[in-house]
Each structure stands twice: as C-alpha cells, then as structure tokens.
Design a protein around this motif. Structure first.
Motif, PDB file in Angstrom:
ATOM      1  N   SER A  20      75.414  47.592   3.113  1.00 27.70           N
ATOM      2  CA  SER A  20      76.456  48.213   2.290  1.00 27.70           C
ATOM      3  C   SER A  20      77.775  47.448   2.322  1.00 27.70           C
ATOM      4  CB  SER A  20      76.680  49.662   2.697  1.00 27.70           C
ATOM      5  OG  SER A  20      77.180  49.719   4.006  1.00 27.70           O
ATOM      6  N   LEU A  21      77.914  46.513   3.248  1.00 22.82           N
ATOM      7  CA  LEU A  21      79.129  45.696   3.304  1.00 22.82           C
ATOM      8  C   LEU A  21      79.166  44.635   2.205  1.00 22.82           C
ATOM      9  CD1 LEU A  21      79.419  45.223   7.161  1.00 22.82           C
ATOM     10  CD2 LEU A  21      80.656  46.838   5.711  1.00 22.82           C
ATOM     11  N   VAL A  22      78.017  44.351   1.594  1.00 21.97           N
ATOM     12  CA  VAL A  22      77.975  43.428   0.460  1.00 21.97           C
ATOM     13  C   VAL A  22      78.579  44.172  -0.733  1.00 21.97           C
ATOM     14  CG1 VAL A  22      76.475  42.116  -1.087  1.00 21.97           C
ATOM     15  CG2 VAL A  22      75.914  42.315   1.339  1.00 21.97           C
ATOM     16  N   PRO A  23      79.603  43.609  -1.372  1.00 21.66           N
ATOM     17  CA  PRO A  23      80.274  44.324  -2.465  1.00 21.66           C
ATOM     18  C   PRO A  23      79.314  44.749  -3.583  1.00 21.66           C
ATOM     19  CG  PRO A  23      81.530  42.383  -1.853  1.00 21.66           C
ATOM     20  CD  PRO A  23      80.226  42.318  -1.104  1.00 21.66           C
ATOM     21  N   LEU A  24      79.468  45.968  -4.023  1.00 19.64           N
ATOM     22  CA  LEU A  24      78.756  46.634  -5.106  1.00 19.64           C
ATOM     23  C   LEU A  24      77.247  46.665  -4.937  1.00 19.64           C
ATOM     24  CD1 LEU A  24      79.141  48.182  -7.745  1.00 19.64           C
ATOM     25  CD2 LEU A  24      78.820  46.050  -8.955  1.00 19.64           C
ATOM     26  N   VAL A  25      76.601  45.526  -4.874  1.00 13.20           N
ATOM     27  CA  VAL A  25      75.138  45.477  -4.789  1.00 13.20           C
ATOM     28  C   VAL A  25      74.651  46.129  -3.500  1.00 13.20           C
ATOM     29  CG1 VAL A  25      73.135  43.943  -4.664  1.00 13.20           C
ATOM     30  CG2 VAL A  25      75.001  43.430  -6.236  1.00 13.20           C
ATOM     31  N   GLY A  26      75.283  45.838  -2.390  1.00 13.97           N
ATOM     32  CA  GLY A  26      74.879  46.414  -1.114  1.00 13.97           C
ATOM     33  C   GLY A  26      75.026  47.914  -1.096  1.00 13.97           C
ATOM     34  N   TRP A  27      76.100  48.411  -1.677  1.00 16.39           N
ATOM     35  CA  TRP A  27      76.318  49.854  -1.736  1.00 16.39           C
ATOM     36  C   TRP A  27      75.240  50.523  -2.586  1.00 16.39           C
ATOM     37  CZ3 TRP A  27      77.605  53.525  -5.481  1.00 16.39           C
ATOM     38  CH2 TRP A  27      78.035  54.733  -4.975  1.00 16.39           C
ATOM     39  N   LEU A  28      74.874  49.890  -3.693  1.00 21.32           N
ATOM     40  CA  LEU A  28      73.831  50.455  -4.556  1.00 21.32           C
ATOM     41  C   LEU A  28      72.470  50.456  -3.863  1.00 21.32           C
ATOM     42  CD1 LEU A  28      74.870  48.925  -7.988  1.00 21.32           C
ATOM     43  CD2 LEU A  28      75.067  51.313  -7.269  1.00 21.32           C
ATOM     44  N   VAL A  29      72.184  49.411  -3.119  1.00 22.88           N
ATOM     45  CA  VAL A  29      70.909  49.344  -2.395  1.00 22.88           C
ATOM     46  C   VAL A  29      70.831  50.448  -1.344  1.00 22.88           C
ATOM     47  CG1 VAL A  29      69.557  47.935  -0.775  1.00 22.88           C
ATOM     48  CG2 VAL A  29      70.525  46.889  -2.827  1.00 22.88           C
ATOM     49  N   THR A  30      71.886  50.623  -0.569  1.00 24.52           N
ATOM     50  CA  THR A  30      71.854  51.671   0.455  1.00 24.52           C
ATOM     51  C   THR A  30      71.803  53.055  -0.186  1.00 24.52           C
ATOM     52  OG1 THR A  30      74.252  51.553   0.701  1.00 24.52           O
ATOM     53  CG2 THR A  30      72.935  50.346   2.301  1.00 24.52           C
ATOM     54  N   LEU A  31      72.483  53.256  -1.293  1.00 27.38           N
ATOM     55  CA  LEU A  31      72.405  54.529  -2.004  1.00 27.38           C
ATOM     56  C   LEU A  31      70.972  54.797  -2.455  1.00 27.38           C
ATOM     57  CD1 LEU A  31      73.832  56.986  -3.214  1.00 27.38           C
ATOM     58  CD2 LEU A  31      74.211  55.624  -5.279  1.00 27.38           C
ATOM     59  N   TYR A  32      70.306  53.771  -2.954  1.00 28.42           N
ATOM     60  CA  TYR A  32      68.903  53.907  -3.362  1.00 28.42           C
ATOM     61  C   TYR A  32      68.051  54.338  -2.177  1.00 28.42           C
ATOM     62  CZ  TYR A  32      64.197  52.552  -4.742  1.00 28.42           C
ATOM     63  OH  TYR A  32      62.844  52.553  -4.984  1.00 28.42           O
ATOM     64  N   TRP A  33      68.274  53.736  -1.003  1.00 29.47           N
ATOM     65  CA  TRP A  33      67.500  54.107   0.176  1.00 29.47           C
ATOM     66  C   TRP A  33      67.799  55.537   0.605  1.00 29.47           C
ATOM     67  CZ3 TRP A  33      68.876  48.983   3.026  1.00 29.47           C
ATOM     68  CH2 TRP A  33      68.022  47.970   2.608  1.00 29.47           C
ATOM     69  N   TYR A  34      69.046  55.950   0.515  1.00 32.82           N
ATOM     70  CA  TYR A  34      69.415  57.295   0.948  1.00 32.82           C
ATOM     71  C   TYR A  34      68.773  58.382   0.084  1.00 32.82           C
ATOM     72  CZ  TYR A  34      73.039  55.158   3.899  1.00 32.82           C
ATOM     73  OH  TYR A  34      73.715  54.424   4.836  1.00 32.82           O
ATOM     74  N   VAL A  35      68.471  58.091  -1.168  1.00 36.73           N
ATOM     75  CA  VAL A  35      67.892  59.111  -2.043  1.00 36.73           C
ATOM     76  C   VAL A  35      66.365  59.089  -2.054  1.00 36.73           C
ATOM     77  CG1 VAL A  35      69.914  59.204  -3.543  1.00 36.73           C
ATOM     78  CG2 VAL A  35      68.002  57.722  -4.159  1.00 36.73           C
ATOM     79  N   GLN A  36      65.760  58.165  -1.339  1.00 31.53           N
ATOM     80  CA  GLN A  36      64.305  58.091  -1.278  1.00 31.53           C
ATOM     81  C   GLN A  36      63.731  59.290  -0.542  1.00 31.53           C
ATOM     82  OE1 GLN A  36      62.292  55.659  -2.802  1.00 31.53           O
ATOM     83  NE2 GLN A  36      64.311  55.478  -3.725  1.00 31.53           N
ATOM     84  N   PRO A  37      62.541  59.742  -0.961  1.00 30.89           N
ATOM     85  CA  PRO A  37      61.923  60.870  -0.244  1.00 30.89           C
ATOM     86  C   PRO A  37      61.493  60.464   1.166  1.00 30.89           C
ATOM     87  CG  PRO A  37      60.467  60.037  -1.969  1.00 30.89           C
ATOM     88  CD  PRO A  37      61.761  59.298  -2.095  1.00 30.89           C
ATOM     89  N   SER A  38      61.442  61.442   2.021  1.00 29.45           N
ATOM     90  CA  SER A  38      61.025  61.220   3.403  1.00 29.45           C
ATOM     91  C   SER A  38      59.557  60.831   3.458  1.00 29.45           C
ATOM     92  CB  SER A  38      61.215  62.491   4.224  1.00 29.45           C
ATOM     93  OG  SER A  38      62.558  62.892   4.203  1.00 29.45           O
ATOM     94  N   GLN A  39      59.206  60.081   4.492  1.00 28.73           N
ATOM     95  CA  GLN A  39      57.801  59.794   4.722  1.00 28.73           C
ATOM     96  C   GLN A  39      57.166  61.026   5.350  1.00 28.73           C
ATOM     97  OE1 GLN A  39      57.459  56.288   7.118  1.00 28.73           O
ATOM     98  NE2 GLN A  39      57.406  54.974   5.319  1.00 28.73           N
ATOM     99  N   PRO A  40      56.120  61.561   4.723  1.00 22.83           N
ATOM    100  CA  PRO A  40      55.539  62.799   5.236  1.00 22.83           C
ATOM    101  C   PRO A  40      54.886  62.654   6.611  1.00 22.83           C
ATOM    102  CG  PRO A  40      54.217  61.919   3.450  1.00 22.83           C
ATOM    103  CD  PRO A  40      55.448  61.063   3.546  1.00 22.83           C
TER     104      PRO A  40
END
Length: 106
Positions: free
Chosen positions: A80-100
């Motif tokens: 997320s420290l990478v400007p813009l792209v890093g923040w978007l990548v981490t946001l994508y990971w945060y919204v992923q469903p949990s592994q059952p």
C-alpha cells in the motif's frame, strides 16, 4: 459479526498479528477507526493525533489478520506504500472473501 463485537475483538487483540480476521470484523473496525478519528478531529488536533496513535497498532494488526484470512502474509500491507496502485491492490485483497477451509495462518 456485528459492529460492537468487531470493535471488542480488535481492541482485545490490540497487537496480535497471528490468526485470521473475517471481512466483517475488518470493515467494522475500520468504520470505528474512521468515526472515532472524525470525532477526535472535531475536538482538536492533539486529540486527533492521540487517537490516531492509539489506533495505529490495532489497525495494522487487524489488517495483517485480514490478509492471513486470504492466505497472504501480513507483510503484504507494505504494498500500500506504492502510490495509488498499491492502495488499490490492498483494497482488492481486503474485499476478497475468506477462505472457508484452514490455511497456513489458522
């Protein structure tokens, strides 16, 4: 998990970087941090700085546990420290469903 349960869980695990955090737990706690920061900024900059410092470690810890829930290391937060792209990548990971099923983090 509801709002109060998520906040209690995250504050109880103040600096716990092991285990997993579900999507609701993570997002409810992030909402709590946002609301508390907004309220603190209305009071004054010193109060806001204090609240930010107090909630920094549990925010990083719950984000690490959230990444563990999708089988990624907590160190991936550094992306997320990478400007813009890093923040978007981490946001994508945060919204992923949990592994059952279980993973290497629990």
């Amino acid at each position: 998990m509801n709002f109060t349960d998520a906040v209690k869980t995250c504050l109880r695990q103040y600096a716990t970087f092991t285990g997993r955090a579900s999507r609701p737990e993570f997002w409810w706690f992030m909402l709590f941090v946002l609301l508390l920061s907004m309220a603190a900024s209305l009071i004054g900059p010193r109060v806001n700085a204090l609240v930010t410092l107090l909630l920094l470690l549990p925010s990083i810890a719950v984000a690490a546990r959230r990444l563990h829930d999708i089988d990624k290391s907590g160190w991936w937060q550094l992306v997320s420290l990478v400007p813009l792209v890093g923040w978007l990548v981490t946001l994508y990971w945060y919204v992923q469903p949990s592994q059952p099923s279980g993973n290497r983090f629990g």
